[in-house]
Design a protein around this motif. Sequence first.
Motif, PDB file in Angstrom:
ATOM      1  N   SER A  26      68.254  -9.634  46.501  1.00 42.18           N
ATOM      2  CA  SER A  26      68.621  -9.187  47.839  1.00 42.18           C
ATOM      3  C   SER A  26      69.025  -7.725  47.873  1.00 42.18           C
ATOM      4  O   SER A  26      68.994  -7.102  48.917  1.00 42.18           O
ATOM      5  CB  SER A  26      69.773 -10.046  48.380  1.00 42.18           C
ATOM      6  N   GLU A  27      69.399  -7.150  46.709  1.00 45.60           N
ATOM      7  CA  GLU A  27      69.827  -5.760  46.673  1.00 45.60           C
ATOM      8  C   GLU A  27      68.656  -4.821  46.424  1.00 45.60           C
ATOM      9  O   GLU A  27      68.809  -3.617  46.478  1.00 45.60           O
ATOM     10  CB  GLU A  27      70.886  -5.565  45.584  1.00 45.60           C
ATOM     11  N   ARG A  28      67.500  -5.368  46.110  1.00 51.51           N
ATOM     12  CA  ARG A  28      66.352  -4.511  45.840  1.00 51.51           C
ATOM     13  C   ARG A  28      65.678  -4.116  47.144  1.00 51.51           C
ATOM     14  O   ARG A  28      65.507  -4.939  48.047  1.00 51.51           O
ATOM     15  CB  ARG A  28      65.334  -5.244  44.949  1.00 51.51           C
ATOM     16  N   ALA A  29      65.304  -2.851  47.237  1.00 52.59           N
ATOM     17  CA  ALA A  29      64.585  -2.407  48.416  1.00 52.59           C
ATOM     18  C   ALA A  29      63.137  -2.872  48.288  1.00 52.59           C
ATOM     19  O   ALA A  29      62.498  -2.669  47.258  1.00 52.59           O
ATOM     20  CB  ALA A  29      64.644  -0.886  48.526  1.00 52.59           C
ATOM     21  N   TYR A  30      62.633  -3.524  49.319  1.00 50.46           N
ATOM     22  CA  TYR A  30      61.244  -3.947  49.298  1.00 50.46           C
ATOM     23  C   TYR A  30      60.657  -3.716  50.677  1.00 50.46           C
ATOM     24  O   TYR A  30      61.278  -4.005  51.698  1.00 50.46           O
ATOM     25  CB  TYR A  30      61.093  -5.426  48.929  1.00 50.46           C
ATOM     26  N   ALA A  31      59.451  -3.197  50.713  1.00 53.96           N
ATOM     27  CA  ALA A  31      58.728  -3.038  51.969  1.00 53.96           C
ATOM     28  C   ALA A  31      57.248  -2.985  51.651  1.00 53.96           C
ATOM     29  O   ALA A  31      56.854  -2.587  50.540  1.00 53.96           O
ATOM     30  CB  ALA A  31      59.157  -1.753  52.672  1.00 53.96           C
ATOM     31  N   PRO A  32      56.405  -3.361  52.580  1.00 53.26           N
ATOM     32  CA  PRO A  32      54.969  -3.169  52.363  1.00 53.26           C
ATOM     33  C   PRO A  32      54.665  -1.683  52.274  1.00 53.26           C
ATOM     34  O   PRO A  32      55.429  -0.843  52.779  1.00 53.26           O
ATOM     35  CB  PRO A  32      54.353  -3.805  53.612  1.00 53.26           C
ATOM     36  N   GLU A  33      53.578  -1.351  51.626  1.00 54.09           N
ATOM     37  CA  GLU A  33      53.210   0.065  51.498  1.00 54.09           C
ATOM     38  C   GLU A  33      53.091   0.709  52.878  1.00 54.09           C
ATOM     39  O   GLU A  33      53.494   1.844  53.082  1.00 54.09           O
ATOM     40  CB  GLU A  33      51.891   0.193  50.717  1.00 54.09           C
ATOM     41  N   ILE A  72      57.284   8.381  59.246  1.00 51.34           N
ATOM     42  CA  ILE A  72      56.605   7.077  59.336  1.00 51.34           C
ATOM     43  C   ILE A  72      55.855   6.971  60.660  1.00 51.34           C
ATOM     44  O   ILE A  72      54.708   6.514  60.711  1.00 51.34           O
ATOM     45  CB  ILE A  72      57.638   5.930  59.219  1.00 51.34           C
ATOM     46  N   LYS A  73      56.491   7.429  61.730  1.00 55.00           N
ATOM     47  CA  LYS A  73      55.914   7.278  63.062  1.00 55.00           C
ATOM     48  C   LYS A  73      54.760   8.239  63.313  1.00 55.00           C
ATOM     49  O   LYS A  73      53.713   7.841  63.855  1.00 55.00           O
ATOM     50  CB  LYS A  73      57.008   7.481  64.106  1.00 55.00           C
ATOM     51  N   PHE A  74      54.927   9.499  62.913  1.00 58.40           N
ATOM     52  CA  PHE A  74      53.952  10.519  63.296  1.00 58.40           C
ATOM     53  C   PHE A  74      53.003  10.916  62.168  1.00 58.40           C
ATOM     54  O   PHE A  74      51.879  11.333  62.428  1.00 58.40           O
ATOM     55  CB  PHE A  74      54.673  11.767  63.821  1.00 58.40           C
ATOM     56  N   SER A  75      53.453  10.821  60.904  1.00 60.86           N
ATOM     57  CA  SER A  75      52.614  11.249  59.775  1.00 60.86           C
ATOM     58  C   SER A  75      52.171  10.087  58.898  1.00 60.86           C
ATOM     59  O   SER A  75      51.550  10.308  57.863  1.00 60.86           O
ATOM     60  CB  SER A  75      53.381  12.281  58.922  1.00 60.86           C
ATOM     61  N   ARG A  76      52.544   8.862  59.283  1.00 63.33           N
ATOM     62  CA  ARG A  76      52.127   7.651  58.574  1.00 63.33           C
ATOM     63  C   ARG A  76      52.502   7.679  57.092  1.00 63.33           C
ATOM     64  O   ARG A  76      51.698   7.322  56.228  1.00 63.33           O
ATOM     65  CB  ARG A  76      50.610   7.417  58.747  1.00 63.33           C
ATOM     66  N   TRP A  77      53.720   8.106  56.813  1.00 59.89           N
ATOM     67  CA  TRP A  77      54.187   8.088  55.431  1.00 59.89           C
ATOM     68  C   TRP A  77      54.256   6.644  54.937  1.00 59.89           C
ATOM     69  O   TRP A  77      54.613   5.738  55.669  1.00 59.89           O
ATOM     70  CB  TRP A  77      55.571   8.730  55.340  1.00 59.89           C
ATOM     71  N   THR A  78      53.903   6.470  53.660  1.00 53.69           N
ATOM     72  CA  THR A  78      53.986   5.157  53.034  1.00 53.69           C
ATOM     73  C   THR A  78      55.348   4.976  52.371  1.00 53.69           C
ATOM     74  O   THR A  78      56.102   5.936  52.188  1.00 53.69           O
ATOM     75  CB  THR A  78      52.887   5.000  51.980  1.00 53.69           C
ATOM     76  N   PHE A  79      55.620   3.730  51.961  1.00 55.57           N
ATOM     77  CA  PHE A  79      56.886   3.449  51.291  1.00 55.57           C
ATOM     78  C   PHE A  79      56.967   4.192  49.965  1.00 55.57           C
ATOM     79  O   PHE A  79      58.029   4.712  49.594  1.00 55.57           O
ATOM     80  CB  PHE A  79      57.033   1.946  51.090  1.00 55.57           C
ATOM     81  N   SER A  80      55.850   4.283  49.250  1.00 54.88           N
ATOM     82  CA  SER A  80      55.843   4.995  47.965  1.00 54.88           C
ATOM     83  C   SER A  80      56.177   6.467  48.162  1.00 54.88           C
ATOM     84  O   SER A  80      56.898   7.069  47.357  1.00 54.88           O
ATOM     85  CB  SER A  80      54.479   4.860  47.284  1.00 54.88           C
ATOM     86  N   LYS A  81      55.651   7.068  49.223  1.00 54.51           N
ATOM     87  CA  LYS A  81      55.916   8.485  49.485  1.00 54.51           C
ATOM     88  C   LYS A  81      57.390   8.704  49.781  1.00 54.51           C
ATOM     89  O   LYS A  81      57.994   9.684  49.336  1.00 54.51           O
ATOM     90  CB  LYS A  81      55.041   8.979  50.636  1.00 54.51           C
ATOM     91  N   ILE A  82      57.991   7.767  50.531  1.00 54.77           N
ATOM     92  CA  ILE A  82      59.420   7.888  50.844  1.00 54.77           C
ATOM     93  C   ILE A  82      60.254   7.735  49.578  1.00 54.77           C
ATOM     94  O   ILE A  82      61.200   8.497  49.343  1.00 54.77           O
ATOM     95  CB  ILE A  82      59.821   6.840  51.894  1.00 54.77           C
ATOM     96  N   LYS A  83      59.925   6.741  48.732  1.00 59.39           N
ATOM     97  CA  LYS A  83      60.664   6.553  47.481  1.00 59.39           C
ATOM     98  C   LYS A  83      60.580   7.801  46.612  1.00 59.39           C
ATOM     99  O   LYS A  83      61.587   8.228  46.022  1.00 59.39           O
ATOM    100  CB  LYS A  83      60.113   5.348  46.718  1.00 59.39           C
ATOM    101  N   ASN A  84      59.398   8.398  46.536  1.00 55.48           N
ATOM    102  CA  ASN A  84      59.233   9.607  45.728  1.00 55.48           C
ATOM    103  C   ASN A  84      60.032  10.770  46.306  1.00 55.48           C
ATOM    104  O   ASN A  84      60.660  11.537  45.567  1.00 55.48           O
ATOM    105  CB  ASN A  84      57.750   9.981  45.652  1.00 55.48           C
TER     106      ASN A  84
END
Length: 316
Positions: A26-33, A72-84
């Motif tokens: 439950s403490e791990r961040a998870y989201a679809p790409e 996320i809304k305007f440039s379609r950033w992915t979850f991997s890009k945010i993590k990086n």
Amino acid sequence: MIRLVIALFLASLSLTAAAQSRPPVSERAYAPENIGSLPVSDQIRVIEKEYREQSRGRQIPDDQLDFYLDQIKFSRWTFSKIKNDIAVSLRGNSNGNWNPPPGGNWNPGNVICSSKDHRYNECRTPFRGRARLVENISDTRCVEGRNWGSRQGLVWVDDGCRGRFVDSGNGWGGSGGNWNNGQTFRCESEGGRYRECRKPYSGGNTVLVRQLSSNRCTEGYSWGEKRDIVWVSNGCRGEFRLQGGNNGSGGNWNNGYTVTCSSYNGALRTCAWDRNRGEPRLIERLAGRCSERVDWGYDGRGLWVKNSCSARFGAR
């Protein structure tokens, strides 16, 4: 047989220790790409968890969270890009400061402001007008005047409110009178203690323009003025402005004459009124019914109030 029991016991201890060493799911961040497929509330929850994991428990700065939501809304950033990007922002940065990645043209017209641990917080806005709440992000309901408010260039939040704010487009003028170009000042009684705040310029009458606290601000009881200071007590927190006086620009901000008069515990009270101004009229009711000739009036005694009426009066 004894050796087998001991071996099984040691094996169970090893498995238990291994399970405890792993962080709870439950403490791990998870989201679809494609994190943009999630509702905004889930985007926020996942980004906050990822930041906490990488920063060892810190809360993501409001402007950084706002940046990611816009990407996320305007440039379609992915979850991997945010993590990086979170990893890059934290590299060699122990004080939590953040700047947008170079080469971008991010210029938000809104701001997220958070009351962390239910504490009071102020956030600078990219606009100068009155703020409007467009998204309540916290579980706590954000109510203007109670746990959030604004003044020129700032939004304040308190008591767990967290929201996204934009320019309301109404400015600081309006038909309600002269707001002195937004040059209000704030004075707050923390923990119910007495406090004095210096006026921004000399002279003039102080008026309460907005109560920020749940505790009632009543002139003469929980706030007042003397010479060049305003004082507050008993948990009163408010925004004040001066009417009249010299603001340093060679003129008066407001030539209006007002008096605030309050009845304590329903008792009759008279307040000084300049008879040269003519008869008073009620400008702003602060507490009680304040019906003329019943709860307030003007006669040989002067300006009087009773029945717990508290109001601001001006000349007719």
